[in-house]
Design a protein around this motif. Sequence first.
Motif, PDB file in Angstrom:
ATOM      1  N   GLU A 479       0.839  -1.209   0.000  1.00  0.00           N
ATOM      2  CA  GLU A 479       0.000   0.000   0.000  1.00  0.00           C
ATOM      3  C   GLU A 479       0.872   1.256   0.000  1.00  0.00           C
ATOM      4  N   PHE A 480       1.938   1.208   0.821  1.00  0.00           N
ATOM      5  CA  PHE A 480       2.844   2.356   0.910  1.00  0.00           C
ATOM      6  C   PHE A 480       3.566   2.572  -0.438  1.00  0.00           C
ATOM      7  N   ALA A 481       3.976   1.470  -1.068  1.00  0.00           N
ATOM      8  CA  ALA A 481       4.651   1.557  -2.372  1.00  0.00           C
ATOM      9  C   ALA A 481       3.703   2.159  -3.417  1.00  0.00           C
ATOM     10  N   GLU A 482       2.430   1.756  -3.363  1.00  0.00           N
ATOM     11  CA  GLU A 482       1.454   2.291  -4.331  1.00  0.00           C
ATOM     12  C   GLU A 482       1.217   3.784  -4.068  1.00  0.00           C
ATOM     13  N   PHE A 483       1.105   4.139  -2.784  1.00  0.00           N
ATOM     14  CA  PHE A 483       0.932   5.550  -2.413  1.00  0.00           C
ATOM     15  C   PHE A 483       2.079   6.388  -3.000  1.00  0.00           C
ATOM     16  N   LYS A 484       3.330   5.874  -2.855  1.00  0.00           N
ATOM     17  CA  LYS A 484       4.488   6.626  -3.356  1.00  0.00           C
ATOM     18  C   LYS A 484       4.465   6.749  -4.884  1.00  0.00           C
ATOM     19  N   ARG A 485       3.981   5.690  -5.550  1.00  0.00           N
ATOM     20  CA  ARG A 485       3.954   5.711  -7.022  1.00  0.00           C
ATOM     21  C   ARG A 485       2.867   6.664  -7.535  1.00  0.00           C
ATOM     22  N   ILE A 486       1.666   6.560  -6.958  1.00  0.00           N
ATOM     23  CA  ILE A 486       0.535   7.359  -7.440  1.00  0.00           C
ATOM     24  C   ILE A 486       0.724   8.846  -7.103  1.00  0.00           C
ATOM     25  N   LYS A 487       1.240   9.102  -5.927  1.00  0.00           N
ATOM     26  CA  LYS A 487       1.336  10.500  -5.451  1.00  0.00           C
ATOM     27  C   LYS A 487       2.733  11.090  -5.679  1.00  0.00           C
ATOM     28  N   GLN A 488       3.496  10.490  -6.566  1.00  0.00           N
ATOM     29  CA  GLN A 488       4.900  10.864  -6.758  1.00  0.00           C
ATOM     30  C   GLN A 488       5.101  12.375  -6.938  1.00  0.00           C
ATOM     31  N   LYS A 489       4.235  13.006  -7.742  1.00  0.00           N
ATOM     32  CA  LYS A 489       4.456  14.437  -8.026  1.00  0.00           C
ATOM     33  C   LYS A 489       4.164  15.329  -6.811  1.00  0.00           C
ATOM     34  N   TYR A 490       3.522  14.768  -5.770  1.00  0.00           N
ATOM     35  CA  TYR A 490       3.219  15.552  -4.570  1.00  0.00           C
ATOM     36  C   TYR A 490       4.146  15.213  -3.405  1.00  0.00           C
ATOM     37  N   LEU A 491       5.164  14.373  -3.662  1.00  0.00           N
ATOM     38  CA  LEU A 491       6.053  13.967  -2.569  1.00  0.00           C
ATOM     39  C   LEU A 491       7.346  14.778  -2.588  1.00  0.00           C
TER      40      LEU A 491
END
Length: 529
Positions: A479-491
């Motif tokens: 879930e954390f890996a997916e969060f990082k991938r989907i929200k990449q431009k906001y991290l």
Amino acid sequence: MDFEKEIAKRRTFGIISHPDAGKTTLTEKLLLFGGAIQEAGAVKSNKIKKSATSDFMEIERQRGISVATSVLAFNYRDRKINILDTPGHKDFAEDTFRTLTAVDSVIVVIDVAKGVEEQTEKLVEVCRMRNIPMIVFINKLDREGKDAFDLLDEVEQKLGLTVTPLSFPIGMGYDFKGIYNIYEKNINLFSGNSKQHIEDTIAFDDLDSPELEGIIGESHAHNLREYLELAGAVYPEFNKKDYLDGSLQPVFFGSALNNFGVRELLDCFIEIAPTPRPKMAEERLVNSNESDFSGFVFKIHANMDPKHRDRLAFIKIVSGTFERNTPYLHVRQDKRIKFSSPNAFFAEKKEIVDISYPGDIVGLHDTGNFKIGDTLTNGEKLNYKGIPSFSPEHFRYINNADPMKAKQLNKGIDQLMDEGVAQLFTLELNGRKVIGTVGALQYEVIQYRLEHEYGAKCTYENFPVHKACWVDPEKENEEFAEFKRIKQKYLAKDKMGQLVFLADSAFSLQMTQQKYPTVKFRFTSEKES
């Protein structure tokens, strides 16, 4: 025994208020009475080249407002007084909130015409939460303003305080005759031309005496007797223990610009104000009279002297004595450091001190070792609590306006962020730098200081962010890996390398929290204490 005596002499306090209530002017006049300066600078007028002693940054002189806390020390009647003059403007509230962790008591300044204002309410709330003893000074009595009783009511209702007047005005504005000092039982007459010298006081303990009419006139004498009788019936009697517990707040009236009512405030303050108080660390409560040294960094300031690119960490000494050239433990880094030239302050003037006691503020030359909130001790692992770090409310890209000065710009940003002026985020996607601040005025200060202190120029671009959320992953799962991938431009990463999610709207944040329930978000960069 000397150690105990030195602690008993110390009074460390902050002055807080809404901008323009006369805080910096009051600070100056306290220094004037303490004999620390010979002549006060005119704070407000840009035509007059002298400026307030405590406003030593160039931008403060130009704008006529304080943007950083200054530390000033002086001796008065065998007491060592440390004043922290804080910025009043809400855009610099972070500096003020941090400073409140380093004071043992507070003087709240209120403008007689404007009464209690928004910024005062916020700052007093912080003091109330911490039970910091407060004295209220109602300023600018030589101008037309609200009735004394109306003001006292307003202070009680808006600030949630229990007040007791220790002085009372005789008239106000054009009709201002002076002040009756309830605490010392004397009358101080106002002559109106007292900006350069100090008024005489008439000892007067019998208000029924007909002499009163001769001194202040018939109608003023009648009113004063009536008001004092009413005040005695309505307000509780002053009790030092209640004041020190934070449950009773004495009120003084005066005009700082005219040196009026300031001596009364100072004389009472040194008698009743607390000596250095114990402070809570995560591990235990630390008392000021313990023999082992401990202290914490509440402020970092670069370039106090622009000729020497110096950086100072301000340390509040909580217990024991701090001695020059003695190695102390830097708890976070777990290493010992010694300091060859610790400074005591008088605004931008500094002098090297060999020994400092609890309550003192010491400036240590810093090459990048310190962060706000760091603890120094003799050896014990202590971490002091409650040094706040705020989630920014404004976000902008920072761009280099002079490619030849990239190195200076990076160094300047780095040092200013360490001061806690603002927070730096580096986007994961493209490495662009984003600066987050609590107030929009901070951007002007950063731009000005980068150019004048580091020789670097920058421009800003808007970056639409609703909130910075520090990501606290419980474990690196799918879930954390997916969060990082989907929200990449906001991290982004903050200065400490922590992962931050820059949510572009409240809705987006809410949806993200629902979609990734195991990803935990914090809204300050440090874990809440």
